[in-house]
Design a protein around this motif. Structure first.
Motif, PDB file in Angstrom:
ATOM      1  N   ARG A 220       0.807  -1.219   0.000  1.00 52.17           N
ATOM      2  CA  ARG A 220       0.000   0.000   0.000  1.00 52.17           C
ATOM      3  C   ARG A 220       0.847   1.280   0.000  1.00 52.17           C
ATOM      4  NH1 ARG A 220      -5.550  -0.553   1.399  1.00 52.17           N
ATOM      5  NH2 ARG A 220      -5.517   1.684   1.861  1.00 52.17           N
ATOM      6  N   GLU A 221       1.936   1.289   0.747  1.00 45.50           N
ATOM      7  CA  GLU A 221       2.657   2.539   0.947  1.00 45.50           C
ATOM      8  C   GLU A 221       4.126   2.470   0.538  1.00 45.50           C
ATOM      9  OE1 GLU A 221       1.087   5.184   1.776  1.00 45.50           O
ATOM     10  OE2 GLU A 221      -0.816   4.272   2.353  1.00 45.50           O
ATOM     11  N   THR A 282       7.176  -0.240  -9.620  1.00 47.59           N
ATOM     12  CA  THR A 282       6.533  -0.358  -8.308  1.00 47.59           C
ATOM     13  C   THR A 282       6.193  -1.800  -8.010  1.00 47.59           C
ATOM     14  OG1 THR A 282       5.625   1.879  -8.442  1.00 47.59           O
ATOM     15  CG2 THR A 282       4.535   0.331  -6.951  1.00 47.59           C
ATOM     16  N   LEU A 283       5.618  -2.503  -8.977  1.00 48.37           N
ATOM     17  CA  LEU A 283       5.261  -3.917  -8.773  1.00 48.37           C
ATOM     18  C   LEU A 283       6.509  -4.762  -8.552  1.00 48.37           C
ATOM     19  CD1 LEU A 283       3.043  -6.035  -8.709  1.00 48.37           C
ATOM     20  CD2 LEU A 283       3.260  -6.250 -11.194  1.00 48.37           C
ATOM     21  N   LYS A 327      -1.447   4.785  -7.351  1.00 44.90           N
ATOM     22  CA  LYS A 327      -0.646   5.962  -7.015  1.00 44.90           C
ATOM     23  C   LYS A 327       0.489   6.203  -8.009  1.00 44.90           C
ATOM     24  CE  LYS A 327      -1.193   5.272  -2.008  1.00 44.90           C
ATOM     25  NZ  LYS A 327      -0.443   5.036  -0.758  1.00 44.90           N
ATOM     26  N   ALA A 328       1.029   5.136  -8.562  1.00 46.34           N
ATOM     27  CA  ALA A 328       2.265   5.236  -9.340  1.00 46.34           C
ATOM     28  C   ALA A 328       2.173   6.189 -10.531  1.00 46.34           C
ATOM     29  CB  ALA A 328       2.702   3.840  -9.796  1.00 46.34           C
ATOM     30  N   PRO A 329       1.142   6.120 -11.391  1.00 47.59           N
ATOM     31  CA  PRO A 329       1.117   7.054 -12.529  1.00 47.59           C
ATOM     32  C   PRO A 329       1.052   8.523 -12.109  1.00 47.59           C
ATOM     33  CG  PRO A 329      -0.428   5.243 -12.864  1.00 47.59           C
ATOM     34  CD  PRO A 329       0.023   5.167 -11.450  1.00 47.59           C
ATOM     35  N   PHE A 330       0.333   8.817 -11.041  1.00 52.52           N
ATOM     36  CA  PHE A 330       0.243  10.205 -10.579  1.00 52.52           C
ATOM     37  C   PHE A 330       1.597  10.693 -10.064  1.00 52.52           C
ATOM     38  CE2 PHE A 330      -4.066   8.578 -10.339  1.00 52.52           C
ATOM     39  CZ  PHE A 330      -4.799   9.606 -10.921  1.00 52.52           C
ATOM     40  N   VAL A 370       4.058  14.206  -0.231  1.00 52.69           N
ATOM     41  CA  VAL A 370       2.775  14.887  -0.034  1.00 52.69           C
ATOM     42  C   VAL A 370       1.659  14.159  -0.757  1.00 52.69           C
ATOM     43  CG1 VAL A 370       1.509  17.012  -0.520  1.00 52.69           C
ATOM     44  CG2 VAL A 370       3.827  17.133   0.384  1.00 52.69           C
ATOM     45  N   LEU A 371       1.911  13.755  -1.997  1.00 56.45           N
ATOM     46  CA  LEU A 371       0.887  13.054  -2.777  1.00 56.45           C
ATOM     47  C   LEU A 371       0.540  11.711  -2.149  1.00 56.45           C
ATOM     48  CD1 LEU A 371      -0.751  13.445  -5.371  1.00 56.45           C
ATOM     49  CD2 LEU A 371       1.047  12.201  -6.597  1.00 56.45           C
ATOM     50  N   ASP A 372       1.535  11.018  -1.616  1.00 55.21           N
ATOM     51  CA  ASP A 372       1.267   9.746  -0.950  1.00 55.21           C
ATOM     52  C   ASP A 372       0.389   9.957   0.282  1.00 55.21           C
ATOM     53  OD1 ASP A 372       2.053   6.781  -0.672  1.00 55.21           O
ATOM     54  OD2 ASP A 372       2.555   7.607   1.298  1.00 55.21           O
ATOM     55  N   GLY A 373       0.647  11.025   1.032  1.00 59.26           N
ATOM     56  CA  GLY A 373      -0.201  11.322   2.182  1.00 59.26           C
ATOM     57  C   GLY A 373      -1.631  11.634   1.784  1.00 59.26           C
TER      58      GLY A 373
END
Length: 384
Positions: A220-221, A282-283, A327-330, A370-373
């Motif tokens: 997730r994170e 990421t994967l 989340k990855a593409p953003f 910040v985006l992850d938060g």
């Protein structure tokens, strides 16, 4: 009357000198070039003496040659004369001489030096400037994002203009060549997280729950966050350095002169490569971190392979994997936008290039966190 005796003229006829002149007018001769530096300085002193307290016109027509040094000395002398209350103007200058003298003209700074202020006031002023600068960076990023979206629309409308070879090359640079370091670091971080989790959970006899910890945390994170930070430091800095170097060599201006859009040529392939490559990395990084955590759990926690896999399957679901991949593409888009903006902001010096590369990495990592938060808050709110 201003005049110079013939016996005092330098024997070397190529040297810079002051010729005979009429009242209020001086004629310059010889070569006002760097190899005649001493003669140029002596002639400049003669001009300063003659025009110390009145208006004098200097005739440049007899000059055989004028280079940067000669023009600088003339402009320096003119500034000194005007500062002393005199006035000096030029006559007979060719177009080339006028351009050279204009480039060498001495100018006062546009902004007067700031007065010293107190430490508290200075700190508040610096903080305010940084806040305003951050707001301006945000506006610039949104505007640049609009340009990228418009460029992507133009490329979609004309698929033949898409530079497939550049896209494939960037996929190789971002994904294929970046995979080994991401696999290694993710493996080590997964093992460290598992080790620390086991040591803490052993106090309660719950070391098996370390599988839940590393499974949820990595998928997730930690997986996407760690991968994004490494991509920002590796690929983002490379984008900034490449585009910044092109700016320094005026290659971006050359593209515009050729009728090409730098955003379509340079930015779109790089950002699309990031958007495609970062989810894959990421994967891969998440699987590597799970492998490192699993090996650590077997060594320190006494778990078997079957126990680890069964516990992992019960603890995490497919939607946890999707959380990280969504989340990855953003994050890739944010990294690409910041890196390219900083690249286009590079000026014509190595110092500027280094400063903007550093800013690219720092800003990218900050915005990724910040985006992850924000995503964490969003997914918690929708219970996903």
């Amino acid at each position: 009357m201003l005049s110079v005796a013939r016996t005092r003229i330098i024997e070397d006829t190529s040297a810079a000198r002051v010729l005979d002149g009429a009242e209020g007018r001086l004629a310059l001769g010889g070569r006002w070039t760097a190899d005649q530096g001493a003669s140029v300085e002596r002639a400049a002193r003669r001009i300063a003496e003659a025009a110390a307290d009145r208006a004098v016109v200097v005739d440049l027509a007899p000059i055989e040659r004028l280079d940067t040094l000669g023009a600088w000395v003339l402009e320096r002398t003119r500034a000194e004369i005007e500062a002393a209350g005199g006035r000096l103007s030029y006559a007979g200058a060719t177009a080339e001489y006028r351009i050279l003298l204009g480039e060498m003209s001495l100018r006062e700074p546009d902004v007067p030096p700031a007065k010293p202020v107190g430490r508290i006031y200075g700190a508040l002023d610096g903080l305010g400037r940084r806040v305003v600068g951050g707001g301006q960076d945000m506006v610039t990023g949104i505007a640049f994002l609009g340009e990228v979206v418009a460029a992507c629309g133009r490329v979609a409308a004309r698929p033949r203009t898409f530079r497939t070879s550049a896209f494939v090359n960037q996929i190789e640079q971002v994904g294929l060549r970046g995979a080994p370091i991401i696999v290694l670091i993710s493996f080590l971080v997964g093992g460290i997280v598992a080790q620390q989790g086991i040591f803490q959970l052993q106090r309660f006899g719950a070391q098996t729950f370390v599988v839940n910890l590393i499974g949820l945390l990595i998928l997730r994170e930690l997986g996407v966050l760690l991968t994004s930070i490494m991509v920002a430091g590796r690929s983002g800095s490379a984008f900034t350095a490449e585009i910044g170097s092109m700016r320094m060599r005026e290659e971006v201006d050359a593209l515009r002169v050729m009728g090409l859009d730098p955003v379509e040529v340079l930015i779109v392939p790089r950002i699309l490569a990031l958007v495609v490559g970062l989810p894959m990395l990421t994967l891969i990084g998440a699987l590597s971190a799970l492998l490192g955590g699993g090996l650590t759990a077997m060594l320190y926690g006494g778990l078997t392979v079957d126990q680890f896999l069964a516990r992992l399957q019960a603890a995490v679901g497919l939607h946890h994997v999707f959380v990280g991949l969504i989340k990855a593409p953003f994050m890739a888009l944010v990294i690409g936008i910041i890196a390219t903006i900083e690249g286009f902001a590079v000026e014509g010096s190595a110092e500027s290039l280094g400063r903007h590369v550093t800013a690219s990495v720092v800003k990218s990592i900050f915005m990724v966190i910040v985006l992850d938060g924000l995503f964490a808050v969003f997914f918690a709110a929708i219970d996903f």
